[in-house]
Design a protein around this motif. Sequence first.
Motif, PDB file in Angstrom:
ATOM      1  N   GLN A 188      37.040  32.902  35.690  1.00 19.47           N
ATOM      2  CA  GLN A 188      37.394  34.226  36.196  1.00 19.47           C
ATOM      3  C   GLN A 188      38.744  34.183  36.880  1.00 19.47           C
ATOM      4  N   SER A 189      39.057  33.062  37.524  1.00 18.03           N
ATOM      5  CA  SER A 189      40.359  32.925  38.184  1.00 18.03           C
ATOM      6  C   SER A 189      41.493  32.991  37.170  1.00 18.03           C
ATOM      7  N   ASP A 190      41.289  32.385  36.001  1.00 21.64           N
ATOM      8  CA  ASP A 190      42.301  32.432  34.949  1.00 21.64           C
ATOM      9  C   ASP A 190      42.538  33.869  34.486  1.00 21.64           C
ATOM     10  N   ILE A 191      41.435  34.597  34.277  1.00 19.44           N
ATOM     11  CA  ILE A 191      41.545  35.990  33.851  1.00 19.44           C
ATOM     12  C   ILE A 191      42.224  36.823  34.928  1.00 19.44           C
ATOM     13  N   LEU A 192      41.825  36.612  36.189  1.00 21.30           N
ATOM     14  CA  LEU A 192      42.396  37.353  37.309  1.00 21.30           C
ATOM     15  C   LEU A 192      43.899  37.100  37.415  1.00 21.30           C
ATOM     16  N   THR A 193      44.300  35.840  37.294  1.00 26.89           N
ATOM     17  CA  THR A 193      45.715  35.496  37.375  1.00 26.89           C
ATOM     18  C   THR A 193      46.502  36.167  36.267  1.00 26.89           C
ATOM     19  N   PHE A 194      45.954  36.175  35.064  1.00 22.79           N
ATOM     20  CA  PHE A 194      46.637  36.805  33.932  1.00 22.79           C
ATOM     21  C   PHE A 194      46.826  38.302  34.170  1.00 22.79           C
ATOM     22  N   ILE A 195      45.748  38.967  34.601  1.00 25.37           N
ATOM     23  CA  ILE A 195      45.833  40.411  34.832  1.00 25.37           C
ATOM     24  C   ILE A 195      46.810  40.725  35.963  1.00 25.37           C
ATOM     25  N   ALA A 196      46.770  39.915  37.039  1.00 21.75           N
ATOM     26  CA  ALA A 196      47.650  40.146  38.182  1.00 21.75           C
ATOM     27  C   ALA A 196      49.117  40.023  37.802  1.00 21.75           C
ATOM     28  N   ARG A 197      49.388  39.221  36.776  1.00 12.76           N
ATOM     29  CA  ARG A 197      50.779  39.059  36.328  1.00 12.76           C
ATOM     30  C   ARG A 197      51.198  40.144  35.344  1.00 12.76           C
ATOM     31  N   HIS A 198      50.259  41.010  34.975  1.00 16.25           N
ATOM     32  CA  HIS A 198      50.560  42.086  34.026  1.00 16.25           C
ATOM     33  C   HIS A 198      50.094  43.427  34.583  1.00 16.25           C
ATOM     34  N   ILE A 199      50.335  43.635  35.868  1.00 13.75           N
ATOM     35  CA  ILE A 199      49.929  44.871  36.541  1.00 13.75           C
ATOM     36  C   ILE A 199      50.431  46.134  35.828  1.00 13.75           C
ATOM     37  N   ASP A 227      46.699  41.175  43.626  1.00  9.69           N
ATOM     38  CA  ASP A 227      47.743  40.295  44.155  1.00  9.69           C
ATOM     39  C   ASP A 227      47.206  39.424  45.289  1.00  9.69           C
ATOM     40  N   VAL A 228      46.387  40.004  46.169  1.00  9.87           N
ATOM     41  CA  VAL A 228      45.818  39.241  47.274  1.00  9.87           C
ATOM     42  C   VAL A 228      44.896  38.144  46.745  1.00  9.87           C
ATOM     43  N   MET A 229      44.033  38.489  45.797  1.00  6.34           N
ATOM     44  CA  MET A 229      43.090  37.505  45.262  1.00  6.34           C
ATOM     45  C   MET A 229      43.816  36.397  44.510  1.00  6.34           C
ATOM     46  N   ARG A 230      44.856  36.764  43.768  1.00  3.58           N
ATOM     47  CA  ARG A 230      45.619  35.749  43.023  1.00  3.58           C
ATOM     48  C   ARG A 230      46.395  34.840  43.976  1.00  3.58           C
ATOM     49  N   SER A 231      47.113  35.423  44.916  1.00  2.00           N
ATOM     50  CA  SER A 231      47.970  34.637  45.796  1.00  2.00           C
ATOM     51  C   SER A 231      47.188  33.766  46.767  1.00  2.00           C
ATOM     52  N   ALA A 256      40.202  39.985  53.885  1.00  3.03           N
ATOM     53  CA  ALA A 256      39.702  41.356  53.785  1.00  3.03           C
ATOM     54  C   ALA A 256      40.826  42.329  53.453  1.00  3.03           C
ATOM     55  N   ILE A 257      40.441  43.447  52.870  1.00  2.00           N
ATOM     56  CA  ILE A 257      41.355  44.545  52.586  1.00  2.00           C
ATOM     57  C   ILE A 257      40.740  45.826  53.149  1.00  2.00           C
ATOM     58  N   GLU A 258      41.499  46.915  53.112  1.00  2.00           N
ATOM     59  CA  GLU A 258      40.975  48.210  53.547  1.00  2.00           C
ATOM     60  C   GLU A 258      40.554  49.021  52.328  1.00  2.00           C
ATOM     61  N   ALA A 259      39.724  50.022  52.564  1.00  2.00           N
ATOM     62  CA  ALA A 259      39.219  50.856  51.468  1.00  2.00           C
ATOM     63  C   ALA A 259      40.341  51.566  50.733  1.00  2.00           C
ATOM     64  N   SER A 260      41.476  51.782  51.414  1.00  7.42           N
ATOM     65  CA  SER A 260      42.607  52.482  50.810  1.00  7.42           C
ATOM     66  C   SER A 260      43.512  51.564  49.988  1.00  7.42           C
ATOM     67  N   SER A 261      43.204  50.267  49.962  1.00  9.89           N
ATOM     68  CA  SER A 261      44.016  49.313  49.193  1.00  9.89           C
ATOM     69  C   SER A 261      43.915  49.607  47.705  1.00  9.89           C
ATOM     70  N   ARG A 262      45.049  49.557  47.024  1.00 12.91           N
ATOM     71  CA  ARG A 262      45.088  49.845  45.586  1.00 12.91           C
ATOM     72  C   ARG A 262      44.716  48.604  44.772  1.00 12.91           C
ATOM     73  N   SER A 321      46.219  47.157  42.414  1.00  9.49           N
ATOM     74  CA  SER A 321      47.345  46.233  42.280  1.00  9.49           C
ATOM     75  C   SER A 321      47.448  45.310  43.487  1.00  9.49           C
ATOM     76  N   GLU A 322      47.182  45.852  44.682  1.00 10.22           N
ATOM     77  CA  GLU A 322      47.220  45.054  45.907  1.00 10.22           C
ATOM     78  C   GLU A 322      46.046  44.080  45.946  1.00 10.22           C
ATOM     79  N   VAL A 323      44.881  44.549  45.535  1.00 10.77           N
ATOM     80  CA  VAL A 323      43.685  43.711  45.516  1.00 10.77           C
ATOM     81  C   VAL A 323      43.903  42.499  44.611  1.00 10.77           C
TER      82      VAL A 323
END
Length: 310
Positions: free
Chosen positions: A152-163, A295-299, A283-289, A291-293
């Motif tokens: 799942q990390s591989d998939i997440l990283t790929f998607i995060a790089r193609h926002i 990026d945080v999980m990938r980084s 943690a993030i806030e409910a208003s986080s987009r 794209s931000e989510v």
Amino acid sequence: YFQDLVVFYHHETIGSALDKLARRHLRAAPVLLSAGLEDDESSSSDFGTFMGVIDPHNVLKHLVREVQDVQAKEEGKSQSLWAQLDEVGKDFSTRHVITVCDQKDVSEIFRADLDLSIAEAIRRGYVAGGKHGSHRLVIFNYSGHVVGIISQSDILTFIARHIPDLGELAHKTALQLGWCHSVTTVDKSTLAIDAFVLMYEQDISGVAVVDAEQGGKLVGSLDSSLLRGLKELSFADLGLPVLDFAKMQREKYAEYLKSDPVQKQSSEDEALNVDDVLAPFTAIEASSRLSEVLDVMRSHHIHRLYVVDD
């Protein structure tokens, strides 16, 4: 996905596997049936029948059952919880990894299928019938030998790089995506083993740790990956309060990280950060987009992100 694949052979011990997963900062690895007990551990999968995957969640299930069996046997006796956990550790850590691996959380792809798209791989491996599917895709060659894993990390990283490819979806908030819902929590005073038993009973891989004295404020996180690195003599640590156990395990991972040659060779974008390893939660806030989510999980190299009040 086809280089430096870490595998375990059926006769290796659970303790050594948990230690290596921790040292290599891996959440899972394939278990192969070796040609004979004389075969040594190897990072090559040129031979060996695939028996399943060892991951912390599978270990959690077997560990809790073992603890419950020991407690039932010792009921009415004076043996302390620490002594019970120590007894479990001496036996459990020396068992073969084949006793705790399974294929329930795995989807399979063969070399002939590798031209499928990322979207199709996600549909085939991670989502099935509208429900959550597997956590990883195991890739086999034409001979039926394991040659790689897509996590799942591989998939997440790929998607995060193609926002940009996500279009308007990238601008949806956590609230709009339906990610603001109740989660299972334990108080900071809960013993680690009791929190793991709760995870076993609810078939979940993590719980949020809250402080009841502060109105249920989020103060930490416990997930099954923190079982990595448990050794025969450290199972009694499961009798510690959940935050103390989590802190101890994270500090152990941070020390491993500093000496990991694989991490030293990783790019800045791919390498794990000691501060991220030591962080009690993210943690993030409910208003986080979205794209931000992503990026945080990938980084931060995390699988679990809590949504808190704005």
